[in-house]
Scaffold this motif. Sequence first.
Motif, PDB file in Angstrom:
ATOM      1  N   SER A  27       5.133   9.308   3.967  1.00  0.00           N
ATOM      2  CA  SER A  27       5.420  10.123   2.792  1.00  0.00           C
ATOM      3  C   SER A  27       4.903   9.381   1.563  1.00  0.00           C
ATOM      4  O   SER A  27       4.553   8.196   1.628  1.00  0.00           O
ATOM      5  CB  SER A  27       6.927  10.355   2.664  1.00  0.00           C
ATOM      6  N   LEU A  28       4.875  10.054   0.429  1.00  0.00           N
ATOM      7  CA  LEU A  28       4.445   9.408  -0.810  1.00  0.00           C
ATOM      8  C   LEU A  28       5.288   8.170  -1.102  1.00  0.00           C
ATOM      9  O   LEU A  28       4.771   7.145  -1.541  1.00  0.00           O
ATOM     10  CB  LEU A  28       4.536  10.380  -1.987  1.00  0.00           C
ATOM     11  N   GLU A  29       6.581   8.272  -0.869  1.00  0.00           N
ATOM     12  CA  GLU A  29       7.472   7.152  -1.155  1.00  0.00           C
ATOM     13  C   GLU A  29       7.179   5.935  -0.272  1.00  0.00           C
ATOM     14  O   GLU A  29       7.476   4.811  -0.646  1.00  0.00           O
ATOM     15  CB  GLU A  29       8.936   7.580  -0.998  1.00  0.00           C
ATOM     16  N   GLN A  30       6.590   6.161   0.898  1.00  0.00           N
ATOM     17  CA  GLN A  30       6.275   5.067   1.819  1.00  0.00           C
ATOM     18  C   GLN A  30       4.888   4.477   1.574  1.00  0.00           C
ATOM     19  O   GLN A  30       4.559   3.436   2.132  1.00  0.00           O
ATOM     20  CB  GLN A  30       6.357   5.556   3.263  1.00  0.00           C
ATOM     21  N   MET A  31       4.096   5.125   0.754  1.00  0.00           N
ATOM     22  CA  MET A  31       2.729   4.666   0.505  1.00  0.00           C
ATOM     23  C   MET A  31       2.712   3.497  -0.467  1.00  0.00           C
ATOM     24  O   MET A  31       3.612   3.329  -1.275  1.00  0.00           O
ATOM     25  CB  MET A  31       1.897   5.805  -0.080  1.00  0.00           C
ATOM     26  N   THR A  32       1.641   2.740  -0.381  1.00  0.00           N
ATOM     27  CA  THR A  32       1.455   1.642  -1.329  1.00  0.00           C
ATOM     28  C   THR A  32       1.024   2.214  -2.677  1.00  0.00           C
ATOM     29  O   THR A  32       0.561   3.366  -2.768  1.00  0.00           O
ATOM     30  CB  THR A  32       0.362   0.668  -0.845  1.00  0.00           C
TER      31      THR A  32
END
Length: 100
Positions: free
Chosen positions: A69-74
């Motif tokens: 998810s976006l929250e898990q992306m760098t």
Amino acid sequence: MDFISTGTEILKQENVLTPRQKDIIDTEKEMLKSPFDRNTAIGQVEKNCMSYPELALGAIMPIVIRGRSLEQMTNDNILKILRLQFGILMAEEGIGNCRD
């Protein structure tokens, strides 16, 4: 002057900006923000995806399919998505041929 600044400067000279043009300028602001603000950048990515579903398909879906998810992306991945969205919006606006 770089491509990003040149393109958005052209838009800023318009008397009345369209919603797409405002979104282009907002996306540029997030890309250039220093220090990088992860939460507002994610918000801009999501706003662009809601306003322009083609951006969600082209920019986010390949990454989400890999299970992130976006929250898990760098931060780098989020910035890459913003840049991709910016380029697509600029091309759709007809400002894809700006040069330094």
